[in-house]
Design an enzyme around this catalytic site. Structure first.
Site, mmCIF file in Angstrom:
data_model
loop_
_atom_site.group_PDB
_atom_site.id
_atom_site.type_symbol
_atom_site.label_atom_id
_atom_site.label_comp_id
_atom_site.label_asym_id
_atom_site.label_seq_id
_atom_site.Cartn_x
_atom_site.Cartn_y
_atom_site.Cartn_z
ATOM 1 N N THR A 139 -5.659 7.604 0.120
ATOM 2 C CA THR A 139 -6.377 8.764 0.676
ATOM 3 C C THR A 139 -6.932 9.666 -0.427
ATOM 4 N N HIS A 143 -11.890 11.519 1.862
ATOM 5 C CA HIS A 143 -11.837 10.216 2.555
ATOM 6 C C HIS A 143 -10.423 9.926 3.015
ATOM 7 N N TRP A 169 -2.417 13.841 -0.761
ATOM 8 C CA TRP A 169 -1.412 13.560 0.262
ATOM 9 C C TRP A 169 -0.592 12.312 -0.064
ATOM 10 N N ALA A 250 3.603 -1.207 6.548
ATOM 11 C CA ALA A 250 4.193 0.130 6.683
ATOM 12 C C ALA A 250 4.131 0.612 8.133
ATOM 13 N N LEU A 346 17.867 22.115 24.733
ATOM 14 C CA LEU A 346 18.810 22.932 23.959
ATOM 15 C C LEU A 346 18.517 24.433 24.035
ATOM 16 N N GLU A 371 -0.733 6.993 7.851
ATOM 17 C CA GLU A 371 -0.793 5.556 8.180
ATOM 18 C C GLU A 371 -1.765 5.285 9.315
ATOM 19 N N GLY A 372 -2.810 6.105 9.411
ATOM 20 C CA GLY A 372 -3.781 6.010 10.503
ATOM 21 C C GLY A 372 -3.399 7.002 11.581
ATOM 22 N N PHE A 391 -15.308 3.753 15.604
ATOM 23 C CA PHE A 391 -15.056 4.688 14.491
ATOM 24 C C PHE A 391 -16.200 4.715 13.487
HETATM 25 P P1 TGC Z 1 -13.511 -2.574 8.276
HETATM 26 O O1 TGC Z 1 -14.929 -2.865 7.904
HETATM 27 O O2 TGC Z 1 -13.102 -2.645 9.699
HETATM 28 O O3 TGC Z 1 -12.528 -3.513 7.421
HETATM 29 C C1 TGC Z 1 -12.696 -3.709 6.031
HETATM 30 C C2 TGC Z 1 -11.989 -4.999 5.657
HETATM 31 O O4 TGC Z 1 -10.578 -4.849 5.879
HETATM 32 C C3 TGC Z 1 -10.117 -5.804 6.856
HETATM 33 N N1 TGC Z 1 -9.101 -5.130 7.663
HETATM 34 C C4 TGC Z 1 -7.793 -5.371 7.541
HETATM 35 N N2 TGC Z 1 -7.134 -6.265 6.784
HETATM 36 C C5 TGC Z 1 -5.786 -6.272 6.885
HETATM 37 N N3 TGC Z 1 -5.115 -5.428 7.690
HETATM 38 C C6 TGC Z 1 -5.750 -4.510 8.456
HETATM 39 N N4 TGC Z 1 -5.071 -3.666 9.246
HETATM 40 C C7 TGC Z 1 -7.160 -4.463 8.410
HETATM 41 N N5 TGC Z 1 -8.114 -3.698 9.017
HETATM 42 C C8 TGC Z 1 -9.302 -4.132 8.543
HETATM 43 C C9 TGC Z 1 -11.357 -6.199 7.623
HETATM 44 O O5 TGC Z 1 -11.209 -7.463 8.210
HETATM 45 C C10 TGC Z 1 -12.414 -6.185 6.533
HETATM 46 O O6 TGC Z 1 -12.254 -7.353 5.750
HETATM 47 P P2 TGC Z 1 -13.541 -8.054 5.097
HETATM 48 O O7 TGC Z 1 -12.971 -9.259 4.411
HETATM 49 O O8 TGC Z 1 -14.454 -8.348 6.233
HETATM 50 O O9 TGC Z 1 -14.100 -7.054 4.119
HETATM 51 O O10 TGC Z 1 -13.120 -1.176 7.625
HETATM 52 P P3 TGC Z 1 -13.608 0.268 7.986
HETATM 53 O O11 TGC Z 1 -13.961 0.928 6.700
HETATM 54 O O12 TGC Z 1 -14.634 0.246 9.057
HETATM 55 O O13 TGC Z 1 -12.276 0.982 8.491
HETATM 56 C C11 TGC Z 1 -11.500 0.504 9.511
HETATM 57 C C12 TGC Z 1 -10.362 1.497 9.830
HETATM 58 C C13 TGC Z 1 -10.875 2.840 10.314
HETATM 59 C C14 TGC Z 1 -9.555 0.864 10.938
HETATM 60 C C15 TGC Z 1 -9.486 1.679 8.569
HETATM 61 O O14 TGC Z 1 -10.187 2.218 7.530
HETATM 62 C C16 TGC Z 1 -8.245 2.489 8.792
HETATM 63 O O15 TGC Z 1 -7.226 1.919 9.153
HETATM 64 N N6 TGC Z 1 -8.266 3.834 8.551
HETATM 65 C C17 TGC Z 1 -7.057 4.640 8.559
HETATM 66 C C18 TGC Z 1 -6.670 4.986 7.136
HETATM 67 C C19 TGC Z 1 -5.209 4.957 6.924
HETATM 68 O O16 TGC Z 1 -4.416 4.466 7.708
HETATM 69 N N7 TGC Z 1 -4.775 5.499 5.794
HETATM 70 C C20 TGC Z 1 -3.394 5.454 5.439
HETATM 71 C C21 TGC Z 1 -3.196 5.901 4.010
HETATM 72 S S1 TGC Z 1 -1.601 5.487 3.371
HETATM 73 C C22 TGC Z 1 -0.553 6.510 4.139
HETATM 74 O O17 TGC Z 1 -0.869 7.250 5.000
HETATM 75 C C23 TGC Z 1 0.842 6.415 3.687
HETATM 76 S S2 TGC Z 1 1.949 7.490 4.455
HETATM 77 C C24 TGC Z 1 3.345 6.709 3.981
HETATM 78 C C25 TGC Z 1 4.603 7.384 4.293
HETATM 79 O O18 TGC Z 1 4.862 8.460 3.722
HETATM 80 O O19 TGC Z 1 5.368 6.790 5.070
HETATM 81 P P1 FAD Z 2 -9.346 13.036 8.719
HETATM 82 O O1 FAD Z 2 -9.680 11.600 8.464
HETATM 83 O O2 FAD Z 2 -10.249 14.067 8.144
HETATM 84 O O3 FAD Z 2 -9.236 13.247 10.305
HETATM 85 C C1 FAD Z 2 -9.252 14.548 10.901
HETATM 86 C C2 FAD Z 2 -9.306 14.337 12.414
HETATM 87 O O4 FAD Z 2 -10.504 13.639 12.768
HETATM 88 C C3 FAD Z 2 -8.139 13.488 12.936
HETATM 89 O O5 FAD Z 2 -7.733 13.973 14.182
HETATM 90 C C4 FAD Z 2 -8.762 12.103 13.110
HETATM 91 O O6 FAD Z 2 -8.114 11.339 14.110
HETATM 92 C C5 FAD Z 2 -10.175 12.474 13.526
HETATM 93 N N1 FAD Z 2 -11.158 11.421 13.214
HETATM 94 C C6 FAD Z 2 -11.457 10.897 11.994
HETATM 95 N N2 FAD Z 2 -12.382 9.942 12.117
HETATM 96 C C7 FAD Z 2 -12.665 9.829 13.432
HETATM 97 C C8 FAD Z 2 -13.518 8.984 14.200
HETATM 98 N N3 FAD Z 2 -14.290 8.061 13.629
HETATM 99 N N4 FAD Z 2 -13.554 9.167 15.540
HETATM 100 C C9 FAD Z 2 -12.777 10.111 16.144
HETATM 101 N N5 FAD Z 2 -11.952 10.937 15.467
HETATM 102 C C10 FAD Z 2 -11.877 10.792 14.129
HETATM 103 N N6 FAD Z 2 -2.130 8.716 2.095
HETATM 104 C C11 FAD Z 2 -1.939 7.816 1.089
HETATM 105 O O7 FAD Z 2 -2.874 7.151 0.646
HETATM 106 N N7 FAD Z 2 -0.696 7.623 0.567
HETATM 107 C C12 FAD Z 2 0.382 8.334 0.987
HETATM 108 O O8 FAD Z 2 1.510 8.108 0.504
HETATM 109 C C13 FAD Z 2 0.207 9.295 2.019
HETATM 110 N N8 FAD Z 2 1.255 10.076 2.429
HETATM 111 C C14 FAD Z 2 1.022 11.106 3.296
HETATM 112 C C15 FAD Z 2 2.037 12.021 3.567
HETATM 113 C C16 FAD Z 2 1.810 13.107 4.406
HETATM 114 C C17 FAD Z 2 2.888 14.114 4.648
HETATM 115 C C18 FAD Z 2 0.547 13.245 5.043
HETATM 116 C C19 FAD Z 2 0.278 14.379 5.993
HETATM 117 C C20 FAD Z 2 -0.462 12.343 4.782
HETATM 118 C C21 FAD Z 2 -0.248 11.270 3.894
HETATM 119 N N9 FAD Z 2 -1.290 10.400 3.543
HETATM 120 C C22 FAD Z 2 -1.099 9.473 2.554
HETATM 121 C C23 FAD Z 2 -2.636 10.628 4.042
HETATM 122 C C24 FAD Z 2 -2.857 10.173 5.474
HETATM 123 O O9 FAD Z 2 -2.945 8.795 5.552
HETATM 124 C C25 FAD Z 2 -4.117 10.871 5.990
HETATM 125 O O10 FAD Z 2 -3.798 12.231 6.176
HETATM 126 C C26 FAD Z 2 -4.641 10.249 7.283
HETATM 127 O O11 FAD Z 2 -5.104 8.941 7.065
HETATM 128 C C27 FAD Z 2 -5.762 11.077 7.915
HETATM 129 O O12 FAD Z 2 -6.717 11.466 6.987
HETATM 130 P P2 FAD Z 2 -7.174 13.019 6.881
HETATM 131 O O13 FAD Z 2 -5.939 13.843 6.776
HETATM 132 O O14 FAD Z 2 -8.164 13.109 5.796
HETATM 133 O O15 FAD Z 2 -7.818 13.337 8.277
#
Ligand code: TGC
Ligand code: FAD
Length: 392
Positions: A139, A143, A169, A250, A346, A371-372, A391
């Site tokens: 993140t 983005h 984050w 995850a 409670l 994690e999304g 999206f």
């Molecule tokens: P898109 O064009 O759909 O996909 C790009 C390429 O990725 C492939 N793909 C996957 N592969 C494996 N696993 C998945 N779940 C996959 N999803 C997609 C896809 O097939 C494609 O491959 P290729 O070979 O064709 O290039 O990508 P997009 O840019 O349109 O985005 C799709 C979307 C929105 C679903 C994705 O970007 C997304 O999941 N966004 C959410 C971001 C997110 O979850 N961030 C998490 C950050 S880490 C975190 O939060 C850690 S917290 C940890 C903690 O403290 O516990």
């Molecule tokens: P945004 O993407 O700006 O979203 C804001 C709002 O808009 C949300 O409600 C979302 O659902 C909505 N939205 C976005 N796009 C769309 C769409 N296309 N259509 C409709 N609604 C939409 N990230 C890491 O990489 N590594 C980490 O270890 C990690 N740890 C974290 C720990 C904590 C405590 C927190 C809070 C976050 C962490 N993250 C980490 C980041 C986390 O994955 C992001 O916060 C998360 O993916 C959302 O991104 P954003 O906060 O920028 O929200």
């Protein structure tokens, strides 16, 4: 904080579906949480501090790399064991589970799956034992839900790369020894780089003022012309699919972990309702409180069944990313709703640190976002069933 009297609800006898090994792993994690996490966690959360002393214990219960092969220091367990460990840890606190999730699924997994043999030997055993801690940088400030837009970038320069940009984050960032960082090369292709603490131009300032996940350390990753040796690139996979595949692992762990938080809230509310007397009878004898408790148990049971089935599919290599998204979304939403209902059972006591419910509720506000987000997982399901990516 009150003594930890937790008893896990198992209304549909799901224990019958577990192997002896699953139960041993689960029970070891449960006792460790009761002994080492419950007595201290409220105080650490109030102080907004990560309890460093639990790192060794997390390693000992197999929470760092549960399914990574033993040859690399992992526990060599199956997917359901991994899920059960996450469930038990999050029963204690989502922030502690975060530390374990990041270490296992977001740091060890990519190194194991996409790393060179040298990288695996150098990092995995130390990450498994807790000697090294890791973090995962995807993140960025601009983005979050759309990591494909990332601007963090690197370019080749002799025998090393030069990395620039910033991540935000990032769980475990303030104390991580190694960061798995996703950045674009000169052609705009995403790669994973192993950035080590001490590299010049690399800093990890801590993020303060969080009302959620207070016992987990969150920070930024800042790269100012950081020189990365070329051997620190993950050679096995490039493209956005590489970091997203780590998220699958995850998110699976979170689908189980959220059940732990929900079970703790339910168990606390049930015990309190049986003991609390109003109008000369326990509040558990009133229809309104029974409705809350019965609905909580129903939702927990549904989530347990979903997680177990997903574990079987994942073990067979058949679970799709969309199935994992559905379980993460459903189970975290279930847990946050249960925390809100349990808090009300409670009454005023529910807002105090004497009980774990309010801490779980605040933690789950992060879990439903990271994690999304809740919305993004719904859109992933929508895409899967309609073929239209709403999206974009
Ligand atoms: P898109 O064009 O759909 O996909 C790009 C390429 O990725 C492939 N793909 C996957 N592969 C494996 N696993 C998945 N779940 C996959 N999803 C997609 C896809 O097939 C494609 O491959 P290729 O070979 O064709 O290039 O990508 P997009 O840019 O349109 O985005 C799709 C979307 C929105 C679903 C994705 O970007 C997304 O999941 N966004 C959410 C971001 C997110 O979850 N961030 C998490 C950050 S880490 C975190 O939060 C850690 S917290 C940890 C903690 O403290 O516990
Ligand atoms: P945004 O993407 O700006 O979203 C804001 C709002 O808009 C949300 O409600 C979302 O659902 C909505 N939205 C976005 N796009 C769309 C769409 N296309 N259509 C409709 N609604 C939409 N990230 C890491 O990489 N590594 C980490 O270890 C990690 N740890 C974290 C720990 C904590 C405590 C927190 C809070 C976050 C962490 N993250 C980490 C980041 C986390 O994955 C992001 O916060 C998360 O993916 C959302 O991104 P954003 O906060 O920028 O929200």
């Amino acid at each position: 904080m009150k003594p930890d009297l937790f008893e896990a609800p198992d209304y549909y006898n799901l224990d019958d579906l577990l192997t002896e090994e699953h139960k041993l792993v689960r029970d070891a994690a449960r006792s460790w949480v009761k002994r080492e996490v419950s007595p201290i966690i409220e105080e650490y959360a109030q102080r907004a501090e990560f309890p460093n002393q639990i790192i060794k214990g997390l390693a000992e219960i197999g929470a760092f790399g549960p399914y990574i092969p033993e040859t690399y220091g992992g526990a060599g367990l199956d997917q359901i064991s991994y899920g059960l460990i996450m469930q038990e840890i999050e029963r204690g606190d989502s922030g502690v589970r975060s530390t374990a999730s990041v270490q296992s699924s977001l740091v060890m997994y990519p190194i194991w799956k996409y790393g060179s043999e040298e990288q695996k030997k150098k990092f995995l055993p130390k990450l498994a034992s807790g000697e090294f801690m890791g973090c995962f940088g995807l993140t960025e400030p601009d983005h979050g839900s759309n990591p494909g837009g990332m601007t963090t970038n690197f370019k080749a320069n002799g025998d090393h790369y030069i990395l620039n940009g910033a991540k935000m984050w990032i769980s475990n960032a303030p104390f991580a020894d190694v960061a798995v960082v996703w950045a674009k090369n000169e052609e705009g292709r995403v790669h994973g780089l192993l950035v080590e603490r001490g590299m010049e131009g690399f800093s990890t300032p801590e993020t303060h003022n969080k009302w959620s996940l207070r016992a987990s350390a969150t920070g930024e990753l800042i790269f100012d012309n950081v020189k990365i040796p070329k051997e620190n690139i993950l050679p096995g996979k490039s493209g956005l699919g590489a970091p997203l595949s780590c998220l699958d692992s995850a998110r699976f762990g979170i689908a189980w972990g959220a059940i732990g938080a929900a079970m703790d809230c339910y168990d606390t509310a049930l015990r309190y309702a049986k003991e609390r007397i109003q109008f000369d009878k326990p509040i558990a004898a009133t229809q309104l409180q029974q409705k809350k408790l019965a609905e909580m148990l129903t939702e927990i049971t549904k989530a347990q069944l979903m997680a177990w089935r997903l574990g079987v599919l994942r073990e067979e290599g058949k679970a799709t990313s969309a199935q994992i998204s559905m379980a993460k979304r459903n189970n975290v939403d279930m847990a946050i709703k249960i925390a809100r209902e349990a808090r009300q059972v409670l009454g005023g006591m529910g807002i105090t640190g004497e009980y774990s419910i309010m801490r779980h509720m605040m933690n789950l506000e992060s879990v439903i976002t990271y994690e999304g987000t809740h919305d993004i997982h719904l859109l992933i399901t929508g895409y899967d069933i309609t073929g239209h990516a709403a999206f974009k």
